[in-house]
Design a protein around this motif. Structure first.
Motif, PDB file in Angstrom:
ATOM      1  N   TYR A 127      -5.300 -49.122   6.213  1.00  0.00           N
ATOM      2  CA  TYR A 127      -4.273 -48.279   6.226  1.00  0.00           C
ATOM      3  C   TYR A 127      -4.383 -46.767   5.773  1.00  0.00           C
ATOM      4  CZ  TYR A 127      -2.067 -52.381   7.756  1.00  0.00           C
ATOM      5  OH  TYR A 127      -1.740 -53.609   8.344  1.00  0.00           O
ATOM      6  N   ALA A 128      -3.649 -45.820   6.402  1.00  0.00           N
ATOM      7  CA  ALA A 128      -3.764 -44.370   5.753  1.00  0.00           C
ATOM      8  C   ALA A 128      -2.767 -44.199   4.757  1.00  0.00           C
ATOM      9  CB  ALA A 128      -3.565 -43.354   6.841  1.00  0.00           C
ATOM     10  N   ALA A 129      -2.834 -43.098   3.753  1.00  0.00           N
ATOM     11  CA  ALA A 129      -1.882 -43.079   2.675  1.00  0.00           C
ATOM     12  C   ALA A 129      -1.843 -41.622   2.658  1.00  0.00           C
ATOM     13  CB  ALA A 129      -2.366 -43.810   1.680  1.00  0.00           C
ATOM     14  N   PHE A 130      -0.528 -41.011   1.961  1.00  0.00           N
ATOM     15  CA  PHE A 130      -0.493 -39.630   1.650  1.00  0.00           C
ATOM     16  C   PHE A 130      -0.192 -39.907   0.010  1.00  0.00           C
ATOM     17  CE2 PHE A 130       0.678 -40.161   6.001  1.00  0.00           C
ATOM     18  CZ  PHE A 130      -0.092 -39.016   6.505  1.00  0.00           C
ATOM     19  N   VAL A 131      -1.002 -39.094  -0.426  1.00  0.00           N
ATOM     20  CA  VAL A 131      -1.328 -38.926  -2.019  1.00  0.00           C
ATOM     21  C   VAL A 131      -1.086 -37.599  -2.471  1.00  0.00           C
ATOM     22  CG1 VAL A 131      -2.981 -39.291  -3.632  1.00  0.00           C
ATOM     23  CG2 VAL A 131      -2.828 -40.755  -1.915  1.00  0.00           C
ATOM     24  N   SER A 165     -10.626 -34.650  13.035  1.00  0.00           N
ATOM     25  CA  SER A 165     -11.109 -35.970  12.760  1.00  0.00           C
ATOM     26  C   SER A 165      -9.714 -36.745  12.233  1.00  0.00           C
ATOM     27  CB  SER A 165     -12.054 -35.930  11.488  1.00  0.00           C
ATOM     28  OG  SER A 165     -11.645 -35.415  10.398  1.00  0.00           O
ATOM     29  N   MET A 166     -10.191 -38.213  11.742  1.00  0.00           N
ATOM     30  CA  MET A 166      -9.200 -38.958  11.463  1.00  0.00           C
ATOM     31  C   MET A 166      -8.251 -38.662  10.449  1.00  0.00           C
ATOM     32  SD  MET A 166      -9.780 -42.873  10.817  1.00  0.00           S
ATOM     33  CE  MET A 166     -10.214 -42.914   8.978  1.00  0.00           C
ATOM     34  N   ASP A 167      -8.733 -38.085   9.317  1.00  0.00           N
ATOM     35  CA  ASP A 167      -7.463 -37.779   8.289  1.00  0.00           C
ATOM     36  C   ASP A 167      -6.462 -36.768   8.878  1.00  0.00           C
ATOM     37  OD1 ASP A 167      -8.668 -39.200   6.723  1.00  0.00           O
ATOM     38  OD2 ASP A 167     -10.131 -37.777   5.633  1.00  0.00           O
ATOM     39  N   HIS A 168      -7.152 -35.779   9.787  1.00  0.00           N
ATOM     40  CA  HIS A 168      -6.206 -34.863  10.451  1.00  0.00           C
ATOM     41  C   HIS A 168      -5.197 -35.165  11.376  1.00  0.00           C
ATOM     42  CE1 HIS A 168      -6.142 -30.800  12.255  1.00  0.00           C
ATOM     43  NE2 HIS A 168      -4.833 -31.034  12.087  1.00  0.00           N
ATOM     44  N   SER A 209      -4.543 -36.695   2.493  1.00  0.00           N
ATOM     45  CA  SER A 209      -4.619 -37.703   3.700  1.00  0.00           C
ATOM     46  C   SER A 209      -5.784 -38.563   3.469  1.00  0.00           C
ATOM     47  CB  SER A 209      -4.496 -37.099   5.009  1.00  0.00           C
ATOM     48  OG  SER A 209      -4.542 -38.086   5.916  1.00  0.00           O
ATOM     49  N   THR A 210      -5.570 -39.809   3.171  1.00  0.00           N
ATOM     50  CA  THR A 210      -6.888 -40.519   3.077  1.00  0.00           C
ATOM     51  C   THR A 210      -6.736 -42.119   3.393  1.00  0.00           C
ATOM     52  OG1 THR A 210      -8.502 -41.126   1.348  1.00  0.00           O
ATOM     53  CG2 THR A 210      -6.241 -41.137   0.605  1.00  0.00           C
ATOM     54  N   GLY A 211      -7.627 -43.048   3.001  1.00  0.00           N
ATOM     55  CA  GLY A 211      -7.318 -44.565   3.181  1.00  0.00           C
ATOM     56  C   GLY A 211      -6.613 -45.016   2.114  1.00  0.00           C
ATOM     57  N   LEU A 212      -5.759 -45.946   2.325  1.00  0.00           N
ATOM     58  CA  LEU A 212      -5.146 -46.865   1.457  1.00  0.00           C
ATOM     59  C   LEU A 212      -5.960 -47.292   0.311  1.00  0.00           C
ATOM     60  CD1 LEU A 212      -2.362 -47.628   0.175  1.00  0.00           C
ATOM     61  CD2 LEU A 212      -2.389 -49.605   1.584  1.00  0.00           C
ATOM     62  N   VAL A 254      -3.778 -48.066  11.418  1.00  0.00           N
ATOM     63  CA  VAL A 254      -4.695 -48.820  10.801  1.00  0.00           C
ATOM     64  C   VAL A 254      -6.299 -48.231  11.368  1.00  0.00           C
ATOM     65  CG1 VAL A 254      -4.511 -50.872  12.484  1.00  0.00           C
ATOM     66  CG2 VAL A 254      -5.587 -50.941  10.080  1.00  0.00           C
ATOM     67  N   ASN A 255      -7.086 -47.977  10.152  1.00  0.00           N
ATOM     68  CA  ASN A 255      -8.390 -47.813  10.721  1.00  0.00           C
ATOM     69  C   ASN A 255      -9.221 -48.987  10.702  1.00  0.00           C
ATOM     70  OD1 ASN A 255     -10.877 -46.642  10.945  1.00  0.00           O
ATOM     71  ND2 ASN A 255     -11.277 -46.163   8.622  1.00  0.00           N
ATOM     72  N   TRP A 256      -9.489 -49.578  11.790  1.00  0.00           N
ATOM     73  CA  TRP A 256      -9.890 -50.758  11.879  1.00  0.00           C
ATOM     74  C   TRP A 256     -11.257 -50.668  11.583  1.00  0.00           C
ATOM     75  CZ3 TRP A 256     -13.887 -50.455  15.214  1.00  0.00           C
ATOM     76  CH2 TRP A 256     -13.968 -49.635  16.346  1.00  0.00           C
ATOM     77  N   ARG A 257     -12.005 -51.687  11.272  1.00  0.00           N
ATOM     78  CA  ARG A 257     -13.571 -51.676  11.077  1.00  0.00           C
ATOM     79  C   ARG A 257     -13.895 -53.016  11.912  1.00  0.00           C
ATOM     80  NH1 ARG A 257     -13.611 -50.340   5.194  1.00  0.00           N
ATOM     81  NH2 ARG A 257     -13.369 -47.926   5.230  1.00  0.00           N
ATOM     82  N   GLY A 258     -15.133 -52.963  12.697  1.00  0.00           N
ATOM     83  CA  GLY A 258     -15.380 -54.207  13.416  1.00  0.00           C
ATOM     84  C   GLY A 258     -16.789 -54.235  13.609  1.00  0.00           C
ATOM     85  N   PHE A 259     -17.327 -55.049  14.722  1.00  0.00           N
ATOM     86  CA  PHE A 259     -18.660 -55.031  14.995  1.00  0.00           C
ATOM     87  C   PHE A 259     -18.703 -54.916  16.434  1.00  0.00           C
ATOM     88  CE2 PHE A 259     -18.163 -57.010  10.687  1.00  0.00           C
ATOM     89  CZ  PHE A 259     -19.089 -56.478  10.205  1.00  0.00           C
TER      90      PHE A 259
END
Length: 327
Positions: A127-131, A165-168, A209-212, A254-259
């Motif tokens: 998930y993304a998070a705000f820090v 890009s994704m963070d934005h 803005s980054t990944g959890l 959610v930033n999925w990862r897969g194959f």
């Protein structure tokens, strides 16, 4: 009569033994080989996903041989082109990817899309998070939103990737859900997560803005505080961090990862890959890897994965048009 009974009994015993043997064979069945193609360098999210998955598959004895190949270039496009070109020799290859394959395809960073490959399965999510820095004036994400709505330019949001890009996009999505104007987002682009973090700590930006999973490691070091994350519900790894949805901003990400397999990969081979990945979730070896990286499981095999990708493509495409990144 006795002879007939003994004969029937032998047949019954033999059938039972054969059934047990077949059952054991099924339980112990494993793939001969999986070759992981990583469209980026060592140490990144794609690399850790491929190597962590490979580690779990090998140590749980689900795959006999595991190998890895890093192929950077073109924002992931070089590896995609290579997999397409070598499709006939790539039956055992799984290329790892994530949300950027959708975003970069839409923005024409490379000409291909997920449709030019064979989606096999989504496996994990971050998930993304705000820090904010530990000494930031902001004690809640609601306070950030309030300032943004009063004056969007008064709040700068940093990310470890370029504009569009994704963070934005994730930040724009959340502030839009909060009633703000996404085009007015003051986004500071850094060319790496570490540099964005340095910008946050130096005061160049107020929010990151980054990944959890990355945010959790930063918070553990005591340098930052996590104000919110983008899951449907709170993460077990961060039970004290609220979701933006529970704060009243109706969006998730959610930033999925897969194959992905090569184009033209047979249905039988796809089924073999999806089955072995599904079995992996039940192993202690996978639990060790998953907990090490703080991953969330989001298993979506084949057709379900394709439907998810199509939905994300539509959502991201609409937002990119609204922000002026697509015509």
């Amino acid at each position: 009569m006795l002879t007939r009974f003994l004969s029937c009994k032998r047949v019954t015993v033999l059938a039972t033994v054969m059934a047990a043997s077949m059952s054991m064979g099924t339980a112990q069945a494993k793939m001969d080989e999986v070759h992981f193609l990583v469209p980026g360098g060592a140490g990144g999210g794609w690399d850790s996903t491929a190597r962590g998955t490979g580690e779990a598959l090998a140590k749980s004895d689900l795959v006999d041989k595991v190998s890895y190949e890093n192929m950077s270039g073109g924002g992931g496009g070089k590896a995609i082109a290579y997999l397409i070109k070598t499709a006939k020799q790539s039956d055992d290859t799984l290329m790892v990817n994530s949300t950027p394959i959708v975003i970069r395809s839409l923005s024409k960073v490379f000409p291909q899309s997920f449709r030019d490959l064979t989606p096999v399965a989504a496996t994990i999510g971050d998930y993304a998070a705000f820090v904010v820095a530990k000494d930031s004036k902001y004690q809640s994400f609601t306070e950030v939103v309030e300032d943004y709505k009063k004056n969007p330019r008064s709040v700068s949001i940093a990310g470890g990737s370029a504009r569009g890009s994704m963070d934005h996009l994730v930040a724009a999505m959340v502030f839009k859900a909060a009633g703000g104007e996404p085009r007015k987002l003051k986004y500071l682009a850094y060319d790496a997560g570490g540099k964005a973090m340095a910008g946050l700590l130096s005061g160049e930006t107020q929010v990151l803005s980054t990944g959890l999973s990355e945010a959790l490691s930063l918070a553990e070091a005591g340098e930052v505080r996590i104000l919110a994350m983008t899951g449907e519900e709170r993460s077990q790894a961060a039970p004290n961090v609220p979701t933006v949805k529970e704060l009243g901003y109706d969006t998730t990400f959610v930033n999925w990862r897969g194959f992905f397999g090569a184009p033209g990969l047979s249905d039988e081979k796809v089924a073999e890959f999806t089955d072995v990945l599904k079995q992996m979730y039940e192993t202690d070896e996978w639990a060790t890897v998953r907990d090490r990286y703080g991953w969330t499981e989001i298993y979506k095999p084949a057709d379900e994965f394709v439907a998810f990708l199509e939905e994300q493509e539509q959502e991201m495409g609409s937002l990119m048009k609204e922000l002026g990144f697509l015509n």
